[in-house]
Design an enzyme around this catalytic site. Sequence first.
Site, PDB file in Angstrom:
ATOM      1  NE  ARG A 156     -27.538  21.147  12.947  1.00 40.32           N
ATOM      2  CZ  ARG A 156     -29.231  20.252  12.440  1.00 40.32           C
ATOM      3  NH1 ARG A 156     -29.466  21.481  12.088  1.00 40.32           N
ATOM      4  NH2 ARG A 156     -28.941  19.603  12.357  1.00 40.32           N
ATOM      5  CE  LYS A 181     -25.231  20.901  10.511  1.00 40.04           C
ATOM      6  NZ  LYS A 181     -24.260  18.921  11.070  1.00 40.04           N
ATOM      7  CG  HIS A 251     -23.852  21.174  19.638  1.00 39.45           C
ATOM      8  ND1 HIS A 251     -23.812  21.697  18.554  1.00 39.45           N
ATOM      9  CD2 HIS A 251     -23.913  19.535  19.229  1.00 39.45           C
ATOM     10  CE1 HIS A 251     -25.233  21.353  17.517  1.00 39.45           C
ATOM     11  NE2 HIS A 251     -24.699  19.928  17.440  1.00 39.45           N
ATOM     12  NE  ARG A 254     -28.124  19.967  16.946  1.00 39.16           N
ATOM     13  CZ  ARG A 254     -29.716  20.586  16.556  1.00 39.16           C
ATOM     14  NH1 ARG A 254     -29.814  20.808  16.659  1.00 39.16           N
ATOM     15  NH2 ARG A 254     -29.647  19.261  15.172  1.00 39.16           N
ATOM     16  CG  HIS A 277     -30.240  15.110  13.629  1.00 39.19           C
ATOM     17  ND1 HIS A 277     -29.876  13.957  14.964  1.00 39.19           N
ATOM     18  CD2 HIS A 277     -29.367  16.017  13.790  1.00 39.19           C
ATOM     19  CE1 HIS A 277     -28.853  15.530  15.564  1.00 39.19           C
ATOM     20  NE2 HIS A 277     -28.536  16.363  14.602  1.00 39.19           N
ATOM     21  CE1 TYR A 286     -36.660  10.968  11.476  1.00 33.61           C
ATOM     22  CE2 TYR A 286     -35.386  11.913   9.926  1.00 33.61           C
ATOM     23  CZ  TYR A 286     -35.048  11.211  10.878  1.00 33.61           C
ATOM     24  OH  TYR A 286     -34.249  10.137  12.010  1.00 33.61           O
TER      25      TYR A 286
END
Length: 306
Positions: A156, A181, A251, A254, A277, A286
């Site tokens: 990002r 995030k 983006h 990305r 994500h 993950y």
Amino acid sequence: MTLAADISRYLDHLTVERGAAANTVSSYRRDLERYRRYLDRRGISALDAVAEEDIREFLVELRRGDADAGFAPLADSSIARTLVATRRFHKFAVDEGIVATDVAHDVRPPRAARRLPKSLPVDEVLAILDAAGADDHPRGLRDRALLEFLYSCGARISEATSLDIDDLDLDDMRAVRLRGKGGKERLVPLGGPAVDALEAYLVRGRPALVSRATPALFLNARGGRLSRQSAWQVLVTAAERAGLDKAVSPHTLRHSFATHLLDGGADVRVVQELLGHASVTTTQVYTLVTVNTMREVYAVAHPRAR
């Protein structure tokens, strides 16, 4: 009472009793007037003659538009807003005893269409990268390093501009530690062109830009940390130089990163891990993907991994 009178009464209620803002009342007036005209075309002149099917057909008309009525199709967000006004109007009519049944109660707005991320073909991405930092000027070296970095790891723009030099390992791991995030960290491999561009920037570009002690990787012309807006402009300028006549954003790189990996055969779970994500429900999946597996898949699937 007529529909127009009922609508007027409701708008007065919003203004006087609810203290709604003038813009809100104006928006409701516009939406409910469209609803009234629709019902009028169907031969309905009173609220107690409206059925649930009439409201559902109203939504269909809003979506497809009506050339005879003189209005174009509305976006899903506008349809949802119009339905809110219509539903609240019907609820008000029940509360005030104008009608006995709220026929709009079970009508829901249309689900917004899922927009697919926009990506660029590989040749257009390469054209942008080639156009970035065409000269050996410190800012040119920075621009090339920034865009190579964004496409190489799918970061990002906020992750890129918040990077410090110590987050890079260009020797052994050839990877970068990104903070996504929620402060979640992930280790993402870097391709050969990105490593080369970053090394050139660190050796010949950044020393000429830095004016005070700072750990920031990407610097502006005054020696401070590069802002997201400035980084965005770097990409826009490179796209213009490359002759692209389409809108691009950080983006876009990305999304291109993810699309090109999937096109190259990468497992979607690896791509999600690379993008950061992971959610609460998928974190366990993950965690099964090791850094070594990510690096192997990345080396095979990414067009600029080597």
